[in-house]
Enzyme design. Structure first.
Site, PDB file in Angstrom:
ATOM      1  N   GLY A 126      -2.502  29.750 118.333  1.00 56.09           N
ATOM      2  CA  GLY A 126      -1.726  29.621 117.111  1.00 56.09           C
ATOM      3  C   GLY A 126      -1.204  30.954 116.620  1.00 56.09           C
ATOM      4  O   GLY A 126      -1.792  32.004 116.889  1.00 56.09           O
ATOM      5  N   SER A 127      -0.095  30.933 115.890  1.00 55.67           N
ATOM      6  CA  SER A 127       0.444  32.139 115.282  1.00 55.67           C
ATOM      7  C   SER A 127      -0.240  32.388 113.933  1.00 55.67           C
ATOM      8  O   SER A 127      -1.055  31.588 113.480  1.00 55.67           O
ATOM      9  CB  SER A 127       1.954  32.009 115.113  1.00 55.67           C
ATOM     10  OG  SER A 127       2.572  31.932 116.382  1.00 55.67           O
ATOM     11  N   GLY A 128       0.114  33.516 113.303  1.00 52.04           N
ATOM     12  CA  GLY A 128      -0.510  33.880 112.036  1.00 52.04           C
ATOM     13  C   GLY A 128      -1.620  34.896 112.216  1.00 52.04           C
ATOM     14  O   GLY A 128      -2.224  35.341 111.235  1.00 52.04           O
ATOM     15  N   HIS A 129      -1.888  35.262 113.484  1.00 45.44           N
ATOM     16  CA  HIS A 129      -2.943  36.230 113.797  1.00 45.44           C
ATOM     17  C   HIS A 129      -2.357  37.541 114.311  1.00 45.44           C
ATOM     18  O   HIS A 129      -3.075  38.349 114.888  1.00 45.44           O
ATOM     19  CB  HIS A 129      -3.879  35.667 114.866  1.00 45.44           C
ATOM     20  CG  HIS A 129      -4.404  34.311 114.571  1.00 45.44           C
ATOM     21  ND1 HIS A 129      -5.135  34.041 113.440  1.00 45.44           N
ATOM     22  CD2 HIS A 129      -4.302  33.132 115.233  1.00 45.44           C
ATOM     23  CE1 HIS A 129      -5.468  32.752 113.430  1.00 45.44           C
ATOM     24  NE2 HIS A 129      -4.967  32.172 114.504  1.00 45.44           N
ATOM     25  N   HIS A 148      -8.791  31.014 110.407  1.00 46.30           N
ATOM     26  CA  HIS A 148      -7.854  29.946 110.076  1.00 46.30           C
ATOM     27  C   HIS A 148      -7.993  29.486 108.634  1.00 46.30           C
ATOM     28  O   HIS A 148      -7.669  28.351 108.304  1.00 46.30           O
ATOM     29  CB  HIS A 148      -8.048  28.759 111.022  1.00 46.30           C
ATOM     30  CG  HIS A 148      -7.709  29.095 112.434  1.00 46.30           C
ATOM     31  ND1 HIS A 148      -8.670  29.443 113.360  1.00 46.30           N
ATOM     32  CD2 HIS A 148      -6.526  29.189 113.071  1.00 46.30           C
ATOM     33  CE1 HIS A 148      -8.084  29.710 114.511  1.00 46.30           C
ATOM     34  NE2 HIS A 148      -6.794  29.579 114.373  1.00 46.30           N
ATOM     35  N   ASP A 177      -6.541  24.531 121.673  1.00 44.09           N
ATOM     36  CA  ASP A 177      -6.258  25.518 122.708  1.00 44.09           C
ATOM     37  C   ASP A 177      -6.939  25.126 124.025  1.00 44.09           C
ATOM     38  O   ASP A 177      -6.325  25.188 125.090  1.00 44.09           O
ATOM     39  CB  ASP A 177      -6.742  26.911 122.284  1.00 44.09           C
ATOM     40  CG  ASP A 177      -5.867  27.532 121.203  1.00 44.09           C
ATOM     41  OD1 ASP A 177      -4.780  26.972 120.925  1.00 44.09           O
ATOM     42  OD2 ASP A 177      -6.266  28.565 120.645  1.00 44.09           O
ATOM     43  N   LYS A 179      -9.161  31.227 123.464  1.00 39.44           N
ATOM     44  CA  LYS A 179     -10.096  31.241 122.334  1.00 39.44           C
ATOM     45  C   LYS A 179     -10.642  29.823 122.160  1.00 39.44           C
ATOM     46  O   LYS A 179      -9.904  28.842 122.279  1.00 39.44           O
ATOM     47  CB  LYS A 179      -9.396  31.699 121.050  1.00 39.44           C
ATOM     48  CG  LYS A 179      -8.856  33.123 121.133  1.00 39.44           C
ATOM     49  CD  LYS A 179      -8.522  33.731 119.775  1.00 39.44           C
ATOM     50  CE  LYS A 179      -7.533  32.966 118.933  1.00 39.44           C
ATOM     51  NZ  LYS A 179      -6.252  32.676 119.597  1.00 39.44           N
TER      52      LYS A 179
END
Lengths: 331, 331
Positions: B54-57, B219, B110, B105
């Protein structure tokens, strides 16, 4: 606002400097009493480039000490100038006899203390100064005023001067290149949430959810106007970039370096979107975005917001910008 | 909470990826439809190392694409897994015939999508997997549960696998080194202010001024306990590091790598103080802090807080950690 990770307020900066040696001890060394940061491996036989100023803007300036950039950085307390004795000691520690270029952001305390340091050394050292005053928001017609603030163009100035010194340029030349960068650079910033000062626990101003503080500096001061712009990144970026293009007199085809700078709590996703919108805007004006630096380089504690700096490039500046650099924050 | 710099919600990640090409187009290339990021200059004749999630990291994972680290990164939407078809396309694009190591991860989406991609390619490609599950906060005695979350140890895993691939190691060896890193690593995080999701505008949980959420992930989920610790950085760091030392069974003299990771809105001054306190704590335990990585490397949007990862080093891991790397976020 959330807790700030520190121990006693009194030793925050001191401990952060010690921590920099933990993370980057291969690149930098901390001198104590007086406090300044130098390269771990001193340069030989080249002009020294020194900068500094209040803390709270990290990675500026300590994160830019290393090969191809600064020889020393002199940190003050949070948002407070270092003393003249700190600056003098740093210059004495690293000047190899080729002279020193002092890069000073235009704030009263910095100008005063760095100038006193240069005066104290006037009989023994060649010290030239570059004053960085890039912040368009503080432009004024008024004569005799403090002039424009120094903000993120200082990173470009430090990179160019450091590369010139590394290439063996004499002290006058390094100084002139620094002044050339300043004369060709301008910056504007905006904030979506003011910083919280860890020493006081206070947020420096309050904004409504839909408000943006336009023309902010890096010390928690209010900007020149509180606006309620659309939520679009494109509009936010244009509001910053358009006055810069005008102020620098950039015509069609002009090659440009852009610093898209996060002011503290701005996420990488946001800065990437801003970089994209900036390229679109500049290309729409017929400008060529030839070099970019995108990230949190000149912060104002945990302020949410960004600044954009444009520098008009030429072949000489391109080459120096591309020269190798090896510092904690820029490689 | 403050505005998030973006245009439409629907294209935030897509535009940020385009922006990464603006800032780092010399290092990375964006493939569209399906979206993934590869090195600008493809590697030849070496095992491919691929990760994503996921993005945002950010800078994870796209910021770690480049020589000596990842060959490709596959981003999903904010906090959402990429699709199996994205992962498959990325592997097809960069596998040179020496095989691919997929670093995953440990999150349900995922694991599912990366595994499907590997299955889809099982007749044509050699795809080995490394599952990263370093977050001690999610340890459980329960059998058949989802297991521990994957957090900042993924950066160490990507660096070690990338260096091994660059050195010419075969696919089994790169995989085994990744699994070795995971088996010798553990992470704990804490938050002082939850992230605000730009897609919903909502902060994921609320804390009082004096509260700290201990054992958070990346998250926006709550941690395992809400605490009111002293304000001292030393105490905060010890509360994270002490369980890590115990879980890894680190004895006196053990050499350690530490990642002091900012979770989004944590200032450089804070991370430097934390690094200093971590070294003090580890040295007090007789451990040797031999390598450090300090900065915002695995973020959770604009969360204020930090995580600490410890990895038990040996000569082999030291050497691979020190190998050259050239990516947008790590050089």
């Amino acid at each position: 606002m959330g807790r700030f990770v520190m121990n006693a307020r009194e030793n925050l900066v001191q401990q952060a400097l010690e921590g920099l040696e933990v993370s980057d001890g291969d690149l930098v060394r901390l001198n104590r009493d007086p406090d300044f940061v130098t390269r771990a491996e001193p340069a030989r036989d080249e002009v020294a480039v020194v900068s500094g100023g209040g803390s709270g803007h990290e990675p500026l300036h300590t994160g830019f000490v290393g090969r191809g950039m600064l020889h020393a950085a002199v940190p003050g307390d949070v948002f407070a100038s270092p003393t003249a004795l700190q600056v003098r000691a740093a210059i004495e520690a690293i000047d190899t006899g080729r002279g020193t270029v002092l890069i000073i952001k235009n704030y009263t305390g910095d100008v005063l203390n760095f100038s006193i340091a240069a005066d104290l050394l006037s009989n023994t050292h060649t010290v030239e100064t570059v004053l960085v005053d890039d912040d368009l928001a503080t432009s004024s017609e008024e004569e005799g005023g403090p002039g424009r603030r120094g903000t993120a163009a200082v990173v470009v100035t430090e990179k160019i001067c450091g590369a010139a010194a590394e290439a063996g340029a004499p002290v006058d030349r390094v100084r002139d290149l620094g002044r050339k960068v300043v004369s060709r650079s301008a910056t504007l910033g905006m904030s979506f949430r003011a910083p919280t000062n860890p020493l006081t626990g206070l947020r420096s101003f309050e904004l409504e959810e839909d408000e943006v503080e336009f023309g902010v500096g890096i010390h928690g001061e209010r900007g020149i106007e509180t606006r309620r712009p659309s939520g679009e990144a494109a509009d936010l970026v244009e509001s910053l970039a358009s006055p810069l293009v005008e102020a620098l007199g950039l015509g069609r085809g002009a090659p440009v370096l852009a610093v898209v700078n996060g002011l503290g709590a701005t996420h990488g996703l946001e800065l990437s979107v801003a970089a994209l919108e900036l390229r679109r805007f500049l290309e729409g004006k017929g400008l060529r975005l030839e070099r970019t630096l995108v990230g949190p380089y000149v912060t104002s504690l945990d302020m949410k917001g960004l600044s954009i700096t444009l520098t008009a490039l030429d072949d000489e500046l391109n080459e120096l910008w591309d020269a190798p650099v090896h510092t904690p924050a820029l490689r």
